[in-house]
Enzyme design. Sequence first.
Site, PDB file in Angstrom:
ATOM      1  N   LYS A 177       0.836  -1.205   0.000  1.00 14.31           N
ATOM      2  CA  LYS A 177       0.000   0.000   0.000  1.00 14.31           C
ATOM      3  C   LYS A 177       0.870   1.254   0.000  1.00 14.31           C
ATOM      4  O   LYS A 177       1.959   1.266   0.555  1.00 14.31           O
ATOM      5  CB  LYS A 177      -0.900  -0.001   1.243  1.00 14.31           C
ATOM      6  CG  LYS A 177      -1.822  -1.208   1.339  1.00 14.31           C
ATOM      7  CD  LYS A 177      -2.499  -1.316   2.697  1.00 14.31           C
ATOM      8  CE  LYS A 177      -1.506  -1.667   3.784  1.00 14.31           C
ATOM      9  NZ  LYS A 177      -2.182  -1.975   5.074  1.00 14.31           N
ATOM     10  N   THR A 210      -7.207   9.331   9.057  1.00 11.85           N
ATOM     11  CA  THR A 210      -6.896   8.102   8.299  1.00 11.85           C
ATOM     12  C   THR A 210      -6.683   6.929   9.248  1.00 11.85           C
ATOM     13  O   THR A 210      -5.928   6.001   8.965  1.00 11.85           O
ATOM     14  CB  THR A 210      -5.616   8.303   7.467  1.00 11.85           C
ATOM     15  OG1 THR A 210      -4.562   8.715   8.368  1.00 11.85           O
ATOM     16  CG2 THR A 210      -5.813   9.343   6.374  1.00 11.85           C
ATOM     17  N   GLY A 212      -7.203   3.538  10.741  1.00 14.82           N
ATOM     18  CA  GLY A 212      -7.831   2.289  10.323  1.00 14.82           C
ATOM     19  C   GLY A 212      -7.904   2.089   8.826  1.00 14.82           C
ATOM     20  O   GLY A 212      -8.629   1.222   8.335  1.00 14.82           O
ATOM     21  N   THR A 213      -7.132   2.874   8.077  1.00 16.50           N
ATOM     22  CA  THR A 213      -7.221   2.743   6.602  1.00 16.50           C
ATOM     23  C   THR A 213      -6.765   1.365   6.135  1.00 16.50           C
ATOM     24  O   THR A 213      -7.392   0.745   5.270  1.00 16.50           O
ATOM     25  CB  THR A 213      -6.350   3.816   5.919  1.00 16.50           C
ATOM     26  OG1 THR A 213      -5.064   3.833   6.541  1.00 16.50           O
ATOM     27  CG2 THR A 213      -6.977   5.190   6.026  1.00 16.50           C
ATOM     28  N   GLY A 214      -5.683   0.873   6.723  1.00 19.64           N
ATOM     29  CA  GLY A 214      -5.164  -0.433   6.295  1.00 19.64           C
ATOM     30  C   GLY A 214      -6.111  -1.570   6.635  1.00 19.64           C
ATOM     31  O   GLY A 214      -6.319  -2.488   5.841  1.00 19.64           O
ATOM     32  N   CYS A 215      -6.718  -1.474   7.822  1.00 19.90           N
ATOM     33  CA  CYS A 215      -7.672  -2.521   8.244  1.00 19.90           C
ATOM     34  C   CYS A 215      -8.853  -2.564   7.288  1.00 19.90           C
ATOM     35  O   CYS A 215      -9.268  -3.610   6.811  1.00 19.90           O
ATOM     36  CB  CYS A 215      -8.191  -2.213   9.641  1.00 19.90           C
ATOM     37  SG  CYS A 215      -6.909  -2.078  10.884  1.00 19.90           S
TER      38      CYS A 215
HETATM   39  N1  LIG Z   1      -4.442  10.396   2.510  1.00 16.48           N
HETATM   40  C1  LIG Z   1      -4.853   9.406   1.715  1.00 16.48           C
HETATM   41  N2  LIG Z   1      -5.555   9.689   0.589  1.00 16.48           N
HETATM   42  C2  LIG Z   1      -6.001   8.697  -0.226  1.00 16.48           C
HETATM   43  N3  LIG Z   1      -5.789   7.394  -0.008  1.00 16.48           N
HETATM   44  C3  LIG Z   1      -5.075   7.062   1.100  1.00 16.48           C
HETATM   45  C4  LIG Z   1      -4.566   8.027   2.013  1.00 16.48           C
HETATM   46  N4  LIG Z   1      -3.892   7.371   3.006  1.00 16.48           N
HETATM   47  C5  LIG Z   1      -3.987   6.061   2.732  1.00 16.48           C
HETATM   48  N5  LIG Z   1      -4.675   5.863   1.579  1.00 16.48           N
HETATM   49  C6  LIG Z   1      -5.005   4.566   0.976  1.00 16.48           C
HETATM   50  O1  LIG Z   1      -5.533   3.773   2.042  1.00 16.48           O
HETATM   51  C7  LIG Z   1      -5.108   2.413   1.903  1.00 16.48           C
HETATM   52  C8  LIG Z   1      -4.321   2.022   3.145  1.00 16.48           C
HETATM   53  O2  LIG Z   1      -2.995   2.438   2.971  1.00 16.48           O
HETATM   54  P1  LIG Z   1      -2.030   2.824   4.213  1.00 16.48           P
HETATM   55  O3  LIG Z   1      -2.571   4.015   4.871  1.00 16.48           O
HETATM   56  O4  LIG Z   1      -0.666   2.888   3.642  1.00 16.48           O
HETATM   57  O5  LIG Z   1      -2.212   1.552   5.160  1.00 16.48           O
HETATM   58  P2  LIG Z   1      -2.029   1.501   6.780  1.00 16.48           P
HETATM   59  O6  LIG Z   1      -3.260   2.099   7.388  1.00 16.48           O
HETATM   60  O7  LIG Z   1      -1.886   0.017   7.008  1.00 16.48           O
HETATM   61  O8  LIG Z   1      -0.804   2.277   7.110  1.00 16.48           O
HETATM   62  C9  LIG Z   1      -4.311   2.360   0.599  1.00 16.48           C
HETATM   63  O9  LIG Z   1      -5.184   2.033  -0.478  1.00 16.48           O
HETATM   64  C10 LIG Z   1      -3.816   3.783   0.452  1.00 16.48           C
HETATM   65  O10 LIG Z   1      -3.520   4.109  -0.909  1.00 16.48           O
HETATM   66  C1  LIG Z   2      -6.680  -3.086  17.139  1.00 16.52           C
HETATM   67  C2  LIG Z   2      -5.975  -2.378  16.025  1.00 16.52           C
HETATM   68  N1  LIG Z   2      -5.661  -3.051  14.880  1.00 16.52           N
HETATM   69  C3  LIG Z   2      -5.013  -2.414  13.871  1.00 16.52           C
HETATM   70  C4  LIG Z   2      -4.655  -1.098  13.986  1.00 16.52           C
HETATM   71  C5  LIG Z   2      -3.887  -0.418  12.879  1.00 16.52           C
HETATM   72  O1  LIG Z   2      -4.777   0.243  12.104  1.00 16.52           O
HETATM   73  P1  LIG Z   2      -4.252   0.939  10.735  1.00 16.52           P
HETATM   74  O2  LIG Z   2      -5.149   0.526   9.636  1.00 16.52           O
HETATM   75  O3  LIG Z   2      -2.804   0.738  10.558  1.00 16.52           O
HETATM   76  O4  LIG Z   2      -4.493   2.423  11.054  1.00 16.52           O
HETATM   77  P2  LIG Z   2      -3.654   3.237  12.049  1.00 16.52           P
HETATM   78  O5  LIG Z   2      -3.940   2.751  13.408  1.00 16.52           O
HETATM   79  O6  LIG Z   2      -2.244   3.011  11.626  1.00 16.52           O
HETATM   80  O7  LIG Z   2      -4.139   4.625  11.803  1.00 16.52           O
HETATM   81  C6  LIG Z   2      -5.009  -0.407  15.156  1.00 16.52           C
HETATM   82  N2  LIG Z   2      -4.686   0.912  15.286  1.00 16.52           N
HETATM   83  N3  LIG Z   2      -5.654  -1.048  16.173  1.00 16.52           N
END
Ligand SMILES: Nc1ncnc2c1ncn2[C@@H]1O[C@H](COP(=O)(O)OP(=O)(O)O)[C@@H](O)[C@H]1O
Ligand SMILES: Cc1ncc(COP(=O)(O)OP(=O)(O)O)c(N)n1
Length: 273
Positions: A177, A210, A212-215
Amino acid sequence: MNTKTLKALTIAGSDSGGGAGIQADLKTFQELDVFGMSALSAVTAQNTLGVNGVYPLSTEAVSKQIDAVTADIGIDAVKTGMLFSTEIIEVVARKVKQYEWGNVVVDPVMIAKGGSRLLQEDAVKAIKEQLLPVSFVITPNIPEAEVLTNKPIRTLEDRKEAAKQLYGLGVKNVVIKGGHDEGQTELIDLLYDGKEFHSFTSKRIETKHTHGTGCTFSAAITAELAKGKDILDAVRVAKAFIHAAIENSLGIGNGHGPTNHWAYRNVRGGDVK
Ligand SMILES: Nc1ncnc2c1ncn2[C@@H]1O[C@H](COP(=O)(O)OP(=O)(O)O)[C@@H](O)[C@H]1O
Ligand SMILES: Cc1ncc(COP(=O)(O)OP(=O)(O)O)c(N)n1
């Protein structure tokens, strides 16, 4: 018309703030018309400002939750999120083999945005050696891919090399990602299926909400795999789902607020079909 109810299981941590973890997963499954179930790996006391406490469950508790769901209800796809320890990862890998699950999505959650560790450092080895060989797709963000490959990732070429290296550990598909690609106005999520690369590009949305975007992204992939979609279509829907969720985020809390898990309804065209 009696269509089969599709079912997905999330094996992850609880986020009391509702934006990530099993809460994000279940909301996402529901919005994509998939019946969601959960096996908790840990409980976290968490809000939009960070994680105030992490309380892992016993391996017996994780194992029994999985058995209870599988014995009576059954699943069409499963995702793993926060797994916290080597012991819990070993239980999950054993269950994947025991139940012969095919649609296994691994979101290798390591560090929450606030910086709290959600995976013990010595557990990375178990993800690589025990979970990846029995998984269908892994969805690391850039920092997680760096930890898993033990190499810095600065360019798209680095990302391609990292994806190939992770593929070499046995997982069928790799999605790296792009959200952490600092300073870029265009974000690229890169899918590698063992043969070719596919890029999913979007504009970066300027927002701090943002959490929980990855979840949410990996849960959407899981729901689409439960429907029988191939990995390309599953990632395509997940990309549209998370983009809508971020674009319409809720502004809840004083820190990194959650995304909007029901925003995709409008993208799909009004009410959920
Ligand atoms: N500011 C943003 N604008 C648009 N898409 C985003 C943004 N931040 C994350 N994404 C998208 O959200 C998804 C999760 O990516 P990311 O944030 O890297 O994961 P994580 O939450 O695990 O760190 C991906 O599809 C990424 O391209
Ligand atoms: C219970 C729990 N699981 C996963 C996460 C991580 O979430 P993620 O999508 O990476 O978003 P951020 O927390 O990084 O903003 C979490 N925070 N808690």
